[in-house]
Design an enzyme around this catalytic site. Structure first.
Site, PDB file in Angstrom:
ATOM      1  CB  THR A 253     -10.362  -0.254 -10.797  1.00 48.88           C
ATOM      2  OG1 THR A 253     -11.232  -1.360 -10.517  1.00 48.88           O
ATOM      3  CG2 THR A 253     -10.855   0.973 -10.053  1.00 48.88           C
TER       4      THR A 253
ATOM      5  CD  GLU B 280      -9.685   3.800  -7.770  1.00 50.88           C
ATOM      6  OE1 GLU B 280      -9.881   2.644  -7.398  1.00 50.88           O
ATOM      7  OE2 GLU B 280      -8.640   4.140  -8.379  1.00 50.88           O
TER       8      GLU B 280
ATOM      9  CE  LYS C  15       5.073  -6.888  10.083  1.00 53.19           C
ATOM     10  NZ  LYS C  15       3.797  -6.580  10.774  1.00 53.19           N
TER      11      LYS C  15
ATOM     12  CD1 TRP D 146       6.624  -2.100   7.918  1.00 61.77           C
ATOM     13  CD2 TRP D 146       5.819  -3.514   6.397  1.00 61.77           C
ATOM     14  NE1 TRP D 146       5.385  -2.503   8.346  1.00 61.77           N
ATOM     15  CE2 TRP D 146       4.864  -3.373   7.427  1.00 61.77           C
ATOM     16  CE3 TRP D 146       5.522  -4.363   5.323  1.00 61.77           C
ATOM     17  CZ2 TRP D 146       3.644  -4.040   7.422  1.00 61.77           C
ATOM     18  CZ3 TRP D 146       4.306  -5.021   5.311  1.00 61.77           C
ATOM     19  CH2 TRP D 146       3.383  -4.863   6.348  1.00 61.77           C
TER      20      TRP D 146
END
Length: 541
Positions: free
Chosen positions: A184, A328, A439, A444
């Site tokens: 990753t 992944e 936030k 949000w």
């Protein structure tokens, strides 16, 4: 339940193991004269064929065996897109070893870490990356042979052409055996290793190539702009070989003029890469008035394609399709296409649909779930995490039990960390990384939505939006903008966002203008650096 499965009625089908080598063997047998064209790091254009790639891949197997590589050993590459890298893509898995495509854009410290963590035995690398290899060579604990992917090599290194041995036969390992691995390239912590199986990449290549996906065929000419060191180049080298398509491998030169030369000169019909490449290409085409002669389909991945980018290419006659995936997930799990019963929508409505991330591809189980793992309503509004199951989704990280435990839900779904909504048609729309959501006052705000809207303004070339601590509202958005020519005023940008449907409280409190935005090795905005740089901007840190 397990017993019922064990006692299921037996079939009469052959139990043939899936293997990536079969892709190249078929291409050589049926499309042996089809070209594989490479632009090398020198700028030279090299031409070969599937028949020659097949023969040389078998010689690479023989050469690697002579260097002591056996079943299960890891062979690393540090290289861009070219024919020798394609040979390694098939030779290493074909001999039962594991191809570790390492990312040369990582820091030297990170590259040394992943090569040691994977315990690579041989390193194949591009000649222009020799200074990088020399800088880390002393830190590599397991690499026994350093092979320069060129005709010649400096003293102390082995040239690829000299390393080729006698043709060797492939090794038929079990389909669930490892064939490749990648690490990753996240913005936090050390890179984590993902190990791919033959079964995973064969099924992934088949599913991603369907008509409602990349729609690849033998008639296509495929140019993967996405690098071969980045998540199997989205499996495009495998998928193109699978169908017998001509491949054009662009090497490290990905500027618009170089790409256009290859697109037109080689008759490219299909390409794929990250939005930054396509934004630069769209600017180039519009400024020069050039029109691509043969390009018909373009896939955008890595991050969301702005609606304006899709519209710009469609005006040029190029169909744009979004794709989504992660290291992944091999990587493709979502692709966008317009369902047949939605073709009657207006062009504006279809453009809105195409700007969504898309639909899960066959064999992938996807849910947008709350913190308890329950699917959120399919109303296009409720936020949840994208969670996945499927034959090419990782069940963990190599040698990292702690990361594995935190990556999976109790019922075995992989947690992507991506926040999305989905609608009643099943279209998923990624809104943000969990860590990048803003936030503000308990509500949000999606940084991705703001970025894509801002990049639709004619005076904005690029925009990154980050959450900055605020003494009253907890966090407030700040936009870092790269202007396109004349700098827009904050008032112009706010008016543009309001017209796009944002509420006043969702607008950035400030705009910072910059010449460029820092990026990760995968070409994504490096928001961690921006958050650190501007953490005191609102006085709330």
């Amino acid at each position: 339940m397990e017993g019922e499965r064990m006692n299921a009625f037996p079939s009469t089908m052959m139990d043939e193991e899936l293997n990536l080598w079969d892709f190249l063997e078929r291409a050589a047998a049926l499309f042996g004269r089809k070209e594989v064209v490479s632009r090398l790091h020198t700028g030279e254009v090299h031409r070969t064929t599937y028949a020659e790639v097949y023969q040389r891949a078998r010689r690479l197997m023989g050469g690697l065996r002579a260097l002591g590589v056996g079943v299960g050993d890891r062979v690393a590459t540090l290289g861009f897109n070219h024919f020798r890298h394609l040979e390694a893509y098939f030779a290493v898995p074909g001999m039962g070893a594991v191809l570790h495509t390492a990312n040369p854009r990582l820091s030297p410290k990170e590259i040394a870490y992943i090569l040691n963590h994977a315990e690579d035995k041989v390193l194949l690398f591009d000649p222009n990356l020799l200074p990088l290899v020399e800088a880390i060579r002393g830190e590599l604990k397991t690499v026994q042979h350093f092979v320069v992917m060129d005709e010649k090599a400096p003293e102390g290194y082995l040239a690829y052409e000299e390393a080729l041995g006698e043709e060797a036969d492939p090794v038929r390992v079990p389909e669930r055996a490892a064939c490749g691995m990648a690490y990753t390239t996240g913005t936090t912590g050390l890179p984590k290793g993902v190990v791919y199986s033959h079964r995973a990449l064969v099924l992934h290549s088949l599913a991603a190539s369907l008509v409602d996906g990349t729609a690849l065929s033998e008639k296509d000419v495929v140019l993967p702009v996405v690098p071969m060191f980045h998540v199997n180049a989205w499996c495009l080298p495998y998928a193109a070989t699978l169908v017998g398509a001509k491949q054009v491998l662009p090497g490290p030169r990905l500027d618009p003029a170089s790409l256009v030369e290859l697109f037109d000169g080689e008759g490219v019909t299909f390409t794929a890469g990250v939005p930054t490449v396509w934004l630069a290409l769209a600017d180039y085409l519009e400024s020069t008035g050039h029109r691509l002669k043969t390009l018909r389909r373009l896939v955008v991945g890595g991050s969301a394609a702005p609606r304006s980018l899709i519209a710009r290419f469609e005006r040029m006659g190029v169909e744009v399709r979004q794709g989504y995936g992660l290291t992944e997930t091999s990587p493709v799990v979502v692709q966008n296409f317009v369902k047949s019963h939605l073709e009657s929508l207006s062009e504006e409505e279809k453009l809105t649909l195409k700007a969504k991330t898309g639909l899960p591809i066959p064999l992938v189980r996807l849910r947008v779930a709350d913190e308890e793992g329950r699917p959120v309503p399919k109303d296009g509004k409720a936020l949840g995490e994208v969670q996945l199951k499927g034959p090419w989704i990782t069940g963990g990280y190599y040698g990292n039990e702690e990361a594995t435990r935190s990556a999976l839900t109790p019922d075995g779904f992989f947690r992507t960390g991506d926040i999305a909504v989905w609608d009643e048609e099943g279209y998923v729309e990624i809104k943000d990384r969990l860590k990048d959501l803003i936030k503000s006052g308990g509500e949000w705000i999606s940084s991705v939505d703001l970025e894509n809207a801002l990049m639709g303004h004619p005076k904005v070339k690029e925009a990154a939006v980050v959450a900055i601590p605020h003494p009253k509202w907890q966090e407030r958005p700040l936009a870092v903008v790269v202007p396109r020519g004349e700098k827009p005023t904050p008032e112009e940008l706010n008016e543009h966002l309001l017209k796009a449907g944002f509420a006043k409280w969702q607008l950035p409190d400030a705009y910072v203008f910059a010449e460029e935005i820092p990026r990760t090795s995968a070409g994504k905005f490096l928001k961690r650096a921006l958050r650190e740089q501007y953490k005191n901007y609102y006085g709330g840190a």
